[in-house]
Design an enzyme around this catalytic site. Structure first.
Site, PDB file in Angstrom:
ATOM      1  N   ARG A   1       0.680  -1.331  -0.208  1.00 48.45           N
ATOM      2  CA  ARG A   1      -0.596  -0.059  -0.255  1.00 48.45           C
ATOM      3  C   ARG A   1       0.894   1.154   0.101  1.00 48.45           C
ATOM      4  O   ARG A   1       1.712   1.640   0.466  1.00 48.45           O
ATOM      5  CB  ARG A   1      -0.756   0.304   1.142  1.00 48.45           C
ATOM      6  CG  ARG A   1      -1.550   1.061   1.088  1.00 48.45           C
ATOM      7  CD  ARG A   1      -3.227   1.024   2.539  1.00 48.45           C
ATOM      8  NE  ARG A   1      -3.686   0.036   2.762  1.00 48.45           N
ATOM      9  CZ  ARG A   1      -4.409  -0.076   2.856  1.00 48.45           C
ATOM     10  NH1 ARG A   1      -5.330   0.233   3.635  1.00 48.45           N
ATOM     11  NH2 ARG A   1      -5.542  -1.419   2.613  1.00 48.45           N
TER      12      ARG A   1
ATOM     13  N   SER B   1     -10.356  -1.608  15.019  1.00 47.28           N
ATOM     14  CA  SER B   1     -11.078  -0.937  14.329  1.00 47.28           C
ATOM     15  C   SER B   1     -11.649  -1.096  12.799  1.00 47.28           C
ATOM     16  O   SER B   1     -11.796  -0.585  11.904  1.00 47.28           O
ATOM     17  CB  SER B   1      -8.859  -0.394  12.969  1.00 47.28           C
ATOM     18  OG  SER B   1      -8.499  -1.574  12.770  1.00 47.28           O
TER      19      SER B   1
ATOM     20  N   ASP C   1     -15.114  -3.353   4.174  1.00 46.52           N
ATOM     21  CA  ASP C   1     -14.899  -4.047   5.200  1.00 46.52           C
ATOM     22  C   ASP C   1     -15.413  -3.898   5.866  1.00 46.52           C
ATOM     23  O   ASP C   1     -14.886  -4.628   7.084  1.00 46.52           O
ATOM     24  CB  ASP C   1     -13.352  -4.581   4.639  1.00 46.52           C
ATOM     25  CG  ASP C   1     -12.259  -3.440   4.459  1.00 46.52           C
ATOM     26  OD1 ASP C   1     -12.554  -2.368   4.647  1.00 46.52           O
ATOM     27  OD2 ASP C   1     -11.054  -4.119   4.560  1.00 46.52           O
ATOM     28  N   ARG C   2     -15.040  -2.410   6.668  1.00 45.89           N
ATOM     29  CA  ARG C   2     -15.458  -2.148   7.914  1.00 45.89           C
ATOM     30  C   ARG C   2     -16.703  -1.520   8.058  1.00 45.89           C
ATOM     31  O   ARG C   2     -17.424  -1.180   6.764  1.00 45.89           O
ATOM     32  CB  ARG C   2     -14.025  -1.006   8.079  1.00 45.89           C
ATOM     33  CG  ARG C   2     -12.469  -1.070   7.786  1.00 45.89           C
ATOM     34  CD  ARG C   2     -12.138  -0.285   8.349  1.00 45.89           C
ATOM     35  NE  ARG C   2     -10.078  -0.367   8.349  1.00 45.89           N
ATOM     36  CZ  ARG C   2      -9.508  -0.807   9.040  1.00 45.89           C
ATOM     37  NH1 ARG C   2      -9.384  -1.106   9.972  1.00 45.89           N
ATOM     38  NH2 ARG C   2      -8.208  -1.462   8.525  1.00 45.89           N
TER      39      ARG C   2
ATOM     40  N   LYS D   1     -12.381  -9.208   7.673  1.00 42.78           N
ATOM     41  CA  LYS D   1     -13.797  -8.252   8.409  1.00 42.78           C
ATOM     42  C   LYS D   1     -14.436  -8.038   6.893  1.00 42.78           C
ATOM     43  O   LYS D   1     -14.254  -8.301   5.805  1.00 42.78           O
ATOM     44  CB  LYS D   1     -12.827  -7.247   8.508  1.00 42.78           C
ATOM     45  CG  LYS D   1     -11.580  -6.375   7.581  1.00 42.78           C
ATOM     46  CD  LYS D   1     -11.305  -5.098   8.612  1.00 42.78           C
ATOM     47  CE  LYS D   1      -9.658  -4.461   7.514  1.00 42.78           C
ATOM     48  NZ  LYS D   1      -8.865  -4.964   7.089  1.00 42.78           N
TER      49      LYS D   1
ATOM     50  N   SER E   1      -8.471   1.017   0.646  1.00 43.46           N
ATOM     51  CA  SER E   1      -9.498   0.310   1.390  1.00 43.46           C
ATOM     52  C   SER E   1      -9.818   2.532   1.683  1.00 43.46           C
ATOM     53  O   SER E   1     -10.224   2.909   1.313  1.00 43.46           O
ATOM     54  CB  SER E   1      -8.810  -0.056   3.183  1.00 43.46           C
ATOM     55  OG  SER E   1      -9.750  -0.076   4.026  1.00 43.46           O
TER      56      SER E   1
ATOM     57  N   ASP F   1     -16.807   1.800   4.682  1.00 45.29           N
ATOM     58  CA  ASP F   1     -15.785   2.222   4.317  1.00 45.29           C
ATOM     59  C   ASP F   1     -15.448   2.085   2.746  1.00 45.29           C
ATOM     60  O   ASP F   1     -16.203   1.443   1.833  1.00 45.29           O
ATOM     61  CB  ASP F   1     -14.417   2.332   4.575  1.00 45.29           C
ATOM     62  CG  ASP F   1     -13.855   0.264   4.943  1.00 45.29           C
ATOM     63  OD1 ASP F   1     -15.054  -0.256   4.376  1.00 45.29           O
ATOM     64  OD2 ASP F   1     -12.180   0.250   4.851  1.00 45.29           O
TER      65      ASP F   1
ATOM     66  N   ASP G   1     -13.603   0.256   1.146  1.00 47.66           N
ATOM     67  CA  ASP G   1     -14.467  -0.705  -0.464  1.00 47.66           C
ATOM     68  C   ASP G   1     -15.386  -2.108   0.844  1.00 47.66           C
ATOM     69  O   ASP G   1     -14.693  -2.870   0.544  1.00 47.66           O
ATOM     70  CB  ASP G   1     -12.307  -1.827  -0.099  1.00 47.66           C
ATOM     71  CG  ASP G   1     -12.480  -1.684   0.710  1.00 47.66           C
ATOM     72  OD1 ASP G   1     -12.346  -0.657   2.669  1.00 47.66           O
ATOM     73  OD2 ASP G   1     -11.278  -2.629   1.982  1.00 47.66           O
TER      74      ASP G   1
ATOM     75  N   GLU H   1     -11.354  -6.500  15.147  1.00 51.31           N
ATOM     76  CA  GLU H   1     -10.500  -5.803  15.495  1.00 51.31           C
ATOM     77  C   GLU H   1     -11.366  -3.968  15.679  1.00 51.31           C
ATOM     78  O   GLU H   1     -11.884  -4.043  15.101  1.00 51.31           O
ATOM     79  CB  GLU H   1      -9.300  -5.571  14.691  1.00 51.31           C
ATOM     80  CG  GLU H   1     -10.172  -5.414  13.281  1.00 51.31           C
ATOM     81  CD  GLU H   1      -8.726  -4.824  11.821  1.00 51.31           C
ATOM     82  OE1 GLU H   1      -7.137  -5.750  12.158  1.00 51.31           O
ATOM     83  OE2 GLU H   1      -9.188  -4.700  10.920  1.00 51.31           O
TER      84      GLU H   1
END
Length: 605
Positions: free
Chosen positions: A38, A401, A301-302, A413, A140, A297, A299, A399
């Site tokens: 990244r 976050s 995943d959160r 996630k 992300s 978010d 992408d 997690e």
């Protein structure tokens, strides 16, 4: 270098005599962090661009060829988000096509999604299609300038060591682009290109129903939900997920539902920042009479969640608070639906070691197992797969976050599944005249209060970060850690960077050694546990602190905990004698109170 935009960047730097920036860009190579490769998009070997993606994929091919004799039968999965940068001509769809071109040219079947997808779709597809590996092109929730290359292994989890190191070795061995590696048109002309979108989306939504327990309530509820996808990929898929659970579709935030690589309505495309970036969704919810806001978010995943309280204010839940709710919910639903002879000791939940220990408290009282891992879902995903393969049942992992894994259809996630699970939880609680916030307090009353705070320093100078942690390892004298923080005595120290843990008889850390990242945990005499670590994806030094107590200790715990938090901040500052910290955030509610600190902090010993 066949990309005229990135070539122009290098030529301009050379022409203008910007030699330091040239060295920075050309003399460092991308390395695998917490979430793959990244970096900022643009020219240079340390950035995400056409060439570095081609080189990375060539290295991937060489390594996978060694690992799998059936590589060319099983194939490879590629997904992408909606990021892009006109100045470097680096967009996620283009980088995905170049990734595919490298593999197609070598005769590897490629499952390339024909449309942007949530990150969890890639590991899900790897597992469903029995591919050897997969890549998601995404950064992300990072700033708009960034992009990334996230790698998943055949087990459907992110790669861990030694795969990351071996892939990097293979990348170094074949940096010269092969014939046809630049030919992104291969995607359209090769018979080896397959589009898994329809199959994977349908299968994912069907699997999602396995964790839907109150479909009838969902179909009848009067509760309204607002969803924002933060200009990313989430809108279409969250709409489908709500449909799969029997809900009416959530109300989308019109200004944020469509992809926008500039993230034009937010300063930072990270819902973890809380109310400051959720403003549009909260105002829309008030207008529409919706009590719960869910935010994925870019992408998807959160997941962030906000709930309107009786006093008219919004509560934005922290990741740890949401985990308490998810953990309680997943176990309660499991208990009510399992057969009488099912052994609770066969059940597991997991969290990263910097996350709240609320699941540990629930596990202790209810009889199931809890485990913690190193930070990052790559560690959780791999461990969950091991547990499943040994016949165990995993209900939930997280997690702090705002990353949550409900069930085990995806070993990652997943903001899409988490969004509908929290919606169903809210509907169920509403039938009991309860809210999410009320239920959270009930959880604490039963299992003990868990108060946690997270914060970070932004620091763009790696030598400064290294100096801070080396200072902590040599605090009073060589090879000695601090024994106190203000008036609070430190009972134990764990340093997973070096493998040291003073609480263990052999002084060795139970968690695996992670030499490529900095992480030190201090356990205080009063029970507070605080961890300082570097982020694997951003220029941050993060800190996490938590105190756990029985319900009757609540008031004492709050006062004590806040005192320790303030001292930890000073403690970290004192560990950097002369470095520059560009911005500092101390935040009890994820983004509501951000302020600048002086550029030069005068730290003492």
């Amino acid at each position: 270098m066949q990309n005229p935009k990135t070539r122009e960047q290098i030529e301009n730097l050379l022409r203008n005599g910007r030699n330091k920036e040239l060295r920075d860009r050309l003399c460092r190579r991308l390395t695998f962090g917490t979430a793959g490769l990244r970096s900022a998009m643009g020219a240079g070997f340390c950035r995400i661009n056409d060439l570095t993606v081609i080189q990375s994929t060539q290295g991937m091919y060489k390594y996978l060829e060694k690992c799998f004799s059936d590589f060319k039968q099983r194939g490879f999965v590629i997904g992408y988000d909606t990021r892009g940068q006109a100045t470097s001509r680096c967009s996620s769809p283009r980088l995905a096509k170049l990734t595919a071109a490298v593999l197609l040219a070598k005769g590897v079947p490629v499952y390339l999604f024909s449309k942007y997808v949530p990150t969890p779709f890639v590991p899900y597809a790897v597992h469903q299609l029995r591919a050897v590996a997969g890549v998601m092109i995404t950064a992300s929730h990072n700033r708009k300038e960034d992009n990334g290359y996230k790698v998943y292994w055949e087990n459907g989890a992110q790669i861990t060591s030694p795969h990351d190191k071996e892939i990097l070795k293979c990348i170094e061995e074949c940096v010269e682009p092969w014939d046809d590696s630049w030919n992104e048109n291969l995607v359209d002309s090769s018979p080896l290109t397959r589009d898994p979108l329809q199959q994977i989306c349908a299968s994912y939504m069907e699997d999602l129903k396995k964790i839907c327990y109150y479909r009838e309530l969902n179909t009848k509820t009067n509760l309204k939900f607002v969803h924002t996808s933060f200009h990313g990929v989430g809108h279409d898929y969250v709409q489908l997920a709500f449909q799969a659970f029997g809900f009416q579709p959530p109300i989308p935030v019109p200004e944020q539902k469509d992809p926008d690589p500039d993230f034009s309505t937010v300063k930072c495309p990270n819902p973890e920042e809380g109310e400051s970036v959720l403003e549009l969704s909260l105002r829309l919810a008030e207008k529409e009479g919706a009590r719960v806001v869910v935010a994925t978010d870019p992408d998807a995943d959160r997941l962030a969640v906000a709930e309107l309280q009786e006093n008219g204010r919004w509560k934005v839940f922290t990741g740890n608070e949401l985990a308490a709710l998810f953990g309680w919910w997943m176990f309660t639903c499991w208990k009510e639906n399992c057969s009488k002879d099912t052994d609770v000791k066969n059940v597991y939940m997991l969290a990263t070691t910097v996350s709240s220990k609320i699941l540990k408290a629930i596990a202790h009282k209810e009889g199931f197992h809890f485990e913690d891992t190193l930070p990052g879902f790559k560690w959780i995903g791999g461990r969950v797969k091991e547990l499943l393969d040994s016949g165990k049942e995993v209900l939930f992992a997280f997690e702090e976050s705002i990353g949550f894994m409900c069930g085990t259809s995806v070993l990652e996630k997943d903001g899409v599944s988490a969004a509908v699970v929290i919606a169903e939880m809210a509907v169920y609680l509403d039938t009991k005249s309860q809210t999410l916030a009320h239920q959270l307090m009930d959880i604490y009353k039963i299992y003990g209060y868990h108060i946690s705070r997270t914060s970070y320093f932004l620091c763009y100078d790696p030598p400064t970060i290294k100096r801070i942690f080396e200072r902590l390892r040599n605090y009073g004298s060589p090879n000695s850690y601090p024994v106190s923080c203000g008036v609070y005595s430190i009972l134990d120290v764990r340093d997973v960077t070096t493998g040291y843990d003073s609480s263990q008889p052999n002084k060795k850390s139970v968690l695996p050694v992670s030499k490529n990242s900095q992480m030190i945990t201090f356990t205080f005499q009063n029970g507070c546990v605080a961890t300082l670590r570097t982020s694997g994806t951003e220029p941050k030094i993060k800190y996490y602190a938590e105190m756990c107590a029985l319900p009757e200790q609540r008031c004492f715990l709050c006062i004590e905990f806040l005192s320790v938090c303030i001292l930890i901040l000073k403690f970290t500052q004192q560990s950097n004698r002369s470095g520059k910290m560009h911005k500092f955030r101390f935040d009890s509610s994820q983004g509501r109170n951000q302020h600048d600190a002086p550029s030069h902090l005068g730290f003492g010993s």
